[in-house]
Design an enzyme around this catalytic site. Structure first.
Site, mmCIF file in Angstrom:
data_model
loop_
_atom_site.group_PDB
_atom_site.id
_atom_site.type_symbol
_atom_site.label_atom_id
_atom_site.label_comp_id
_atom_site.label_asym_id
_atom_site.label_seq_id
_atom_site.Cartn_x
_atom_site.Cartn_y
_atom_site.Cartn_z
ATOM 1 N N LYS A 1 31.443 -56.197 22.068
ATOM 2 C CA LYS A 1 32.353 -57.340 22.201
ATOM 3 C C LYS A 1 33.400 -57.169 23.325
ATOM 4 C CE LYS A 1 30.983 -59.157 17.822
ATOM 5 N NZ LYS A 1 30.770 -58.669 16.486
ATOM 6 N N TYR B 1 29.031 -55.530 8.341
ATOM 7 C CA TYR B 1 27.910 -55.909 9.201
ATOM 8 C C TYR B 1 27.870 -54.945 10.373
ATOM 9 C CZ TYR B 1 25.022 -58.661 12.433
ATOM 10 O OH TYR B 1 24.043 -59.090 13.301
ATOM 11 N N ASP C 1 32.273 -48.117 13.187
ATOM 12 C CA ASP C 1 31.789 -49.271 13.935
ATOM 13 C C ASP C 1 32.993 -50.113 14.350
ATOM 14 O OD1 ASP C 1 30.772 -51.622 14.893
ATOM 15 O OD2 ASP C 1 29.367 -51.955 13.238
HETATM 16 C C1 LIG Z 1 29.314 -58.185 16.060
HETATM 17 C C2 LIG Z 1 29.174 -56.892 15.387
HETATM 18 C C3 LIG Z 1 28.037 -56.078 15.572
HETATM 19 C C4 LIG Z 1 26.841 -56.530 16.353
HETATM 20 O O1 LIG Z 1 27.123 -56.742 17.699
HETATM 21 P P1 LIG Z 1 26.161 -57.711 18.548
HETATM 22 O O2 LIG Z 1 26.724 -57.625 19.936
HETATM 23 O O3 LIG Z 1 26.270 -59.052 17.925
HETATM 24 O O4 LIG Z 1 24.792 -57.158 18.453
HETATM 25 C C5 LIG Z 1 28.032 -54.835 14.986
HETATM 26 N N1 LIG Z 1 29.068 -54.407 14.243
HETATM 27 C C6 LIG Z 1 30.171 -55.152 14.046
HETATM 28 C C7 LIG Z 1 31.293 -54.603 13.247
HETATM 29 C C8 LIG Z 1 30.252 -56.422 14.599
HETATM 30 O O5 LIG Z 1 31.331 -57.178 14.357
#
Ligand SMILES: *Cc1c(COP(=O)(O)O)cnc(C)c1O
Length: 429
Positions: free
Chosen positions: A266, A144, A238
């Site tokens: 995060k 994701y 990511d």
């Molecule tokens: C949570 C997450 C996102 C998206 O971040 P948001 O702050 O929710 O927009 C993107 N990549 C990864 C791996 C994530 O865990």
């Protein structure tokens, strides 16, 4: 344990909020029942509006790594609030947080702060395209990367929980340049390169956390990076979830690779809306105002969020809880396996650093297909038993549980007891 007030608020919330939530992962779609309404949290615990207190393994889906309202973070925010909320001009704290982040990631000379992980990734992708002059991006099934159109295909937990294949409203054109590969399978990446000569790069979660925890096997990342270099394509890592989770810095470093572009979110904002993307100078040179890749934000680098990020990362570095995280995760893994065995329940446990979760399946889980062999009904039963025994888990089989450095010996005992009850309940199904 009663959830009367949560139920009441849920019904009230349905009128003007979609499903009474502002993010679908907070809905209890796959576990049944109503979403919880929270009143407050402190340290390792979270308390709902009915006054039930849980050991928190959700941590707002990762960011609260120090636990809730750490006193140093609280103090920094209180102080920042006195000076104003946002200025539309630079502040010294942006420079400070940028230095902390760049020092922690060897491949990062410069960073740009944005407001969410989604924004960080969509900007990182734009940057990869700007730098290479190519359009196509490869992503892995089950990873994701936020809810931007181009990457909202085969996107893991939220969608898997709701059994959605992708998303309505994403035009075909938006995903035309997105190619899907299989996690832990370099051949599936190579196949795309054999077919296309306009691939800008590959994006992945270095440790996948959005299909449950899935770990790269052997030298998957290293081999991927070497292959991409030979093709002149970029590796976009990511680390929105993994950044500062398993070491102070990125999982990429632990796994022996250096990203061309790194995306963060995060933890980096310590509980405030912050995302970031960064790379070496040669690549960041493309970003406006230095270069022709446009990306902007009214609230980007928000002073309160920067203060939260600096205080969180400074305290995290000082605490250096990573060895402790490993130990606790190992203890929880043993609990899970022992109690499952005791009650005759088949599970697989995956963990990395402070991320861990069981899959209710008897297969080894190394990709999305294997993760999906899990029995989500068993998870739902387990989930509710954990809740009733005082442990707050993400309401989905396909989410990682997160550890905070605020966890106490007593919390761990509580988790152990809840797991025993949880497995017992699953066995009785
Ligand atoms: C949570 C997450 C996102 C998206 O971040 P948001 O702050 O929710 O927009 C993107 N990549 C990864 C791996 C994530 O865990």
């Amino acid at each position: 344990m009663e959830f009367k007030k949560s139920q009441k608020l849920y019904k009230k919330g349905l009128k003007h909020l979609v499903g009474a939530v502002n993010s679908p992962v907070r809905a209890f779609s796959s576990v049944g029942g109503n979403p919880l309404f929270i009143k407050k949290a402190k340290g390792s615990k979270i308390t709902d509006v009915d006054g039930n207190t849980f050991v928190d393994l959700v941590l707002s889906y990762e960011p609260m790594i120090l636990g809730h309202r750490h006193k140093k973070v609280q103090k920094a925010i209180d102080k920042a609030l006195k000076n104003g909320y946002t200025f539309g001009a630079s502040t010294e704290n942006e420079i400070k947080l940028a230095k902390i982040v760049c020092d922690a990631f060897p491949g990062m000379d410069k960073v740009r702060f944005v407001n969410s992980g989604t924004e960080a990734v969509l900007s990182g992708i734009r940057l990869a395209r700007a730098f290479t002059g190519k359009d196509k991006i490869i992503k892995f099934a089950g990873c994701y990367h936020g809810h931007q159109d181009a990457l909202l295909v085969a996107a893991g937990s939220g969608l898997a929980t709701l059994s959605l294949p992708g998303s309505k409203g994403v035009p075909e054109g938006a995903v035309r340049n997105t190619l899907i590969a299989k996690y832990n399978d370099l051949e599936s990446v190579k196949a795309h390169f054999e077919e296309h000569d306009d691939i800008a790069g590959v994006i992945l979660e270095p440790i996948a956390g959005n299909m449950g925890v899935v770990i790269p096997q052997n030298d998957f990342l290293k081999e991927l990076k070497t292959y991409l270099e030979s093709k002149g394509a970029l590796l976009i890592v990511d680390e929105v979830m993994t950044g500062f989770r398993s070491k102070f810095g990125g999982a990429q470093e632990l796994l022996g690779v250096e990203a061309d572009i790194t995306c963060l979110g995060k933890v980096v904002g310590g509980g405030f809306p912050v995302g970031a993307y960064g790379a070496r100078n040669e690549i960041m040179q493309e970003v406006a105002p230095l270069g022709g890749m446009y990306q902007a934000g009214t609230l980007s680098g928000n002073p309160i969020a920067m203060a939260g990020g600096i205080a969180t990362l400074t305290e995290l570095k000082k605490q250096n809880p990573y060895e402790k995280f490993n130990e606790i995760a190992q203890i929880i893994e043993v609990f899970l396996l022992e109690k499952a065995k005791k009650h005759g329940v088949e599970i697989t446990v995956n963990r990395f650093g402070s991320m861990i979760n069981p899959f209710f399946t008897n297969v080894t889980v190394t990709n999305f297909e294997e993760a999906q062999t899990s029995d989500t009904k068993k998870f739902a039963t387990f989930f509710w038993e954990m809740m009733h025994n005082g442990v707050f888990l993400p309401p989905s089989q396909f989410e990682a549980w997160f550890l905070s450095s605020a966890l106490t010996e007593k919390d761990i005992q509580k988790i152990a007891k809840a797991i025993d009850k949880g497995m017992e309940a699953v066995a009785k199904m």
